[in-house]
Write a protein that holds these residues in place. Structure first.
Motif, PDB file in Angstrom:
ATOM      1  N   TYR A   1      26.603  50.297  58.536  1.00 16.61           N
ATOM      2  CA  TYR A   1      26.504  48.846  58.282  1.00 16.61           C
ATOM      3  C   TYR A   1      27.275  48.458  57.015  1.00 16.61           C
ATOM      4  O   TYR A   1      28.022  47.472  57.006  1.00 16.61           O
TER       5      TYR A   1
ATOM      6  N   LEU B   1      31.123  48.716  57.793  1.00 17.24           N
ATOM      7  CA  LEU B   1      31.619  47.629  58.636  1.00 17.24           C
ATOM      8  C   LEU B   1      31.596  46.297  57.894  1.00 17.24           C
ATOM      9  O   LEU B   1      32.491  45.458  58.077  1.00 17.24           O
ATOM     10  N   SER B   2      30.585  46.114  57.042  1.00 20.66           N
ATOM     11  CA  SER B   2      30.523  44.888  56.242  1.00 20.66           C
ATOM     12  C   SER B   2      31.727  44.793  55.313  1.00 20.66           C
ATOM     13  O   SER B   2      32.315  43.716  55.133  1.00 20.66           O
TER      14      SER B   2
ATOM     15  N   LEU C   1      34.696  46.202  55.771  1.00 20.53           N
ATOM     16  CA  LEU C   1      35.902  45.953  56.562  1.00 20.53           C
ATOM     17  C   LEU C   1      35.976  44.498  57.018  1.00 20.53           C
ATOM     18  O   LEU C   1      37.061  43.892  57.017  1.00 20.53           O
ATOM     19  N   ARG C   2      34.830  43.928  57.373  1.00 22.58           N
ATOM     20  CA  ARG C   2      34.815  42.513  57.768  1.00 22.58           C
ATOM     21  C   ARG C   2      35.186  41.620  56.591  1.00 22.58           C
ATOM     22  O   ARG C   2      35.945  40.648  56.743  1.00 22.58           O
ATOM     23  N   ALA C   3      34.667  41.956  55.400  1.00 20.24           N
ATOM     24  CA  ALA C   3      34.991  41.157  54.210  1.00 20.24           C
ATOM     25  C   ALA C   3      36.478  41.229  53.903  1.00 20.24           C
ATOM     26  O   ALA C   3      37.095  40.226  53.517  1.00 20.24           O
TER      27      ALA C   3
ATOM     28  N   ARG D   1      38.934  41.706  56.077  1.00 23.16           N
ATOM     29  CA  ARG D   1      39.657  40.914  57.078  1.00 23.16           C
ATOM     30  C   ARG D   1      39.512  39.417  56.807  1.00 23.16           C
ATOM     31  O   ARG D   1      40.481  38.661  56.941  1.00 23.16           O
ATOM     32  N   ARG D   2      38.297  38.998  56.400  1.00 25.05           N
ATOM     33  CA  ARG D   2      38.096  37.576  56.095  1.00 25.05           C
ATOM     34  C   ARG D   2      38.966  37.151  54.925  1.00 25.05           C
ATOM     35  O   ARG D   2      39.547  36.067  54.933  1.00 25.05           O
ATOM     36  N   ARG D   3      39.044  38.021  53.911  1.00 24.80           N
ATOM     37  CA  ARG D   3      39.838  37.684  52.732  1.00 24.80           C
ATOM     38  C   ARG D   3      41.321  37.564  53.089  1.00 24.80           C
ATOM     39  O   ARG D   3      42.029  36.685  52.621  1.00 24.80           O
TER      40      ARG D   3
ATOM     41  N   GLY E   1      35.493  50.797  52.890  1.00 21.02           N
ATOM     42  CA  GLY E   1      34.885  50.433  54.176  1.00 21.02           C
ATOM     43  C   GLY E   1      35.134  51.480  55.232  1.00 21.02           C
ATOM     44  O   GLY E   1      34.232  51.843  56.000  1.00 21.02           O
ATOM     45  N   THR E   2      36.365  51.988  55.278  1.00 23.83           N
ATOM     46  CA  THR E   2      36.705  53.030  56.253  1.00 23.83           C
ATOM     47  C   THR E   2      35.925  54.315  55.981  1.00 23.83           C
ATOM     48  O   THR E   2      35.416  54.958  56.911  1.00 23.83           O
TER      49      THR E   2
ATOM     50  N   THR F   1      32.269  53.803  56.924  1.00 21.46           N
ATOM     51  CA  THR F   1      32.138  53.753  58.383  1.00 21.46           C
ATOM     52  C   THR F   1      32.236  55.155  58.981  1.00 21.46           C
ATOM     53  O   THR F   1      31.453  55.533  59.853  1.00 21.46           O
TER      54      THR F   1
END
Length: 214
Positions: free
Chosen positions: A83, A86-87, A89-91, A93-95, A197-198, A201
């Motif tokens: 978790y 993945l959080s 990595l999502r952050a 991508r959003r940035r 993140g990687t 994960t």
């Protein structure tokens, strides 16, 4: 001078400093703020305190000898680390999607999580690590001299591990904060955030699918 204790300090220092999920979470949160990094570091030490206390009490042996219980802890720990990864990595991508990394000299202003949340992240990342009970259960008895009461010695060794963690992880957080101006530059921060993140994960997947890998 207790040569056996000195040897244990050296081994424990290497064990604590070995990069892993704890190190990654501390670095990531320290990029957000010094307070978040230090709170995460204290949380990691708190998780180590749980493991060492269980080992000293002999409860870790129960966990190791009960496959279902061990698997449950393994799944919980793996899911939590997954978790976090993945959080991250999502952050990242959003940035990138919002153009937060535009501008060569601009700095990334990471949004720090509260100290309480950071403390909890550090604690759970360590406390839910299913490999730790096995490690402590196999390591601590090796440094209990023959003929000496095991409990006082084990408590001493456990205290050494926690103290080392209280030195190492805050030092990492402070170093990251010290280098923060460079580390928070958009491109650098994106690489670190993506890498952390990687790594988290991958660690989470290894923990969740552990038995399938044997």
């Amino acid at each position: 001078m207790d040569a056996q204790l000195l040897a244990f300090v050296a081994v424990a220092a290497g064990m604590v400093a070995l990069p892993g999920a704890d190190f990654t979470v501390v670095v990531r949160n320290a990029l957000a703020s010094r307070t978040s990094g230090l709170a995460t570091a204290v949380g990691v030490a708190g998780g180590l305190l749980v493991h060492t206390a269980l080992a000293a009490a002999g409860l870790a042996a129960v966990l190791v000898t009960m496959p279902v219980l061990f698997r449950t802890v393994q799944l919980l720990g793996g899911a939590y680390v997954l978790y976090l990864g993945l959080s991250g990595l999502r952050a990242m991508r959003r940035r990138a999607a919002t153009g937060a990394d535009a501008g060569e000299g601009a700095e990334l202003m990471a949004t720090p999580s509260g100290p309480g949340r950071s403390l909890r992240q550090g604690f759970l990342t360590n406390a839910l690590n299913p490999k730790a009970p096995v490690l402590f259960l196999s390591l601590l008895p090796q440094f209990v001299p023959d003929g000496r009461p095991p409990l006082p010695r084990t408590l001493l060794l456990a205290s050494v591990i926690v103290l080392l963690a209280l030195v190492w992880f805050p030092a990492v957080a402070l170093l990251v904060d010290r280098l923060g101006r460079w580390l928070r530059r958009p491109r650098t921060a994106r690489v670190i955030e993506g890498g952390s993140g990687t790594a988290l994960t991958a660690l989470g997947l290894v923990l969740v699918t552990g038995p399938l890998l044997h």
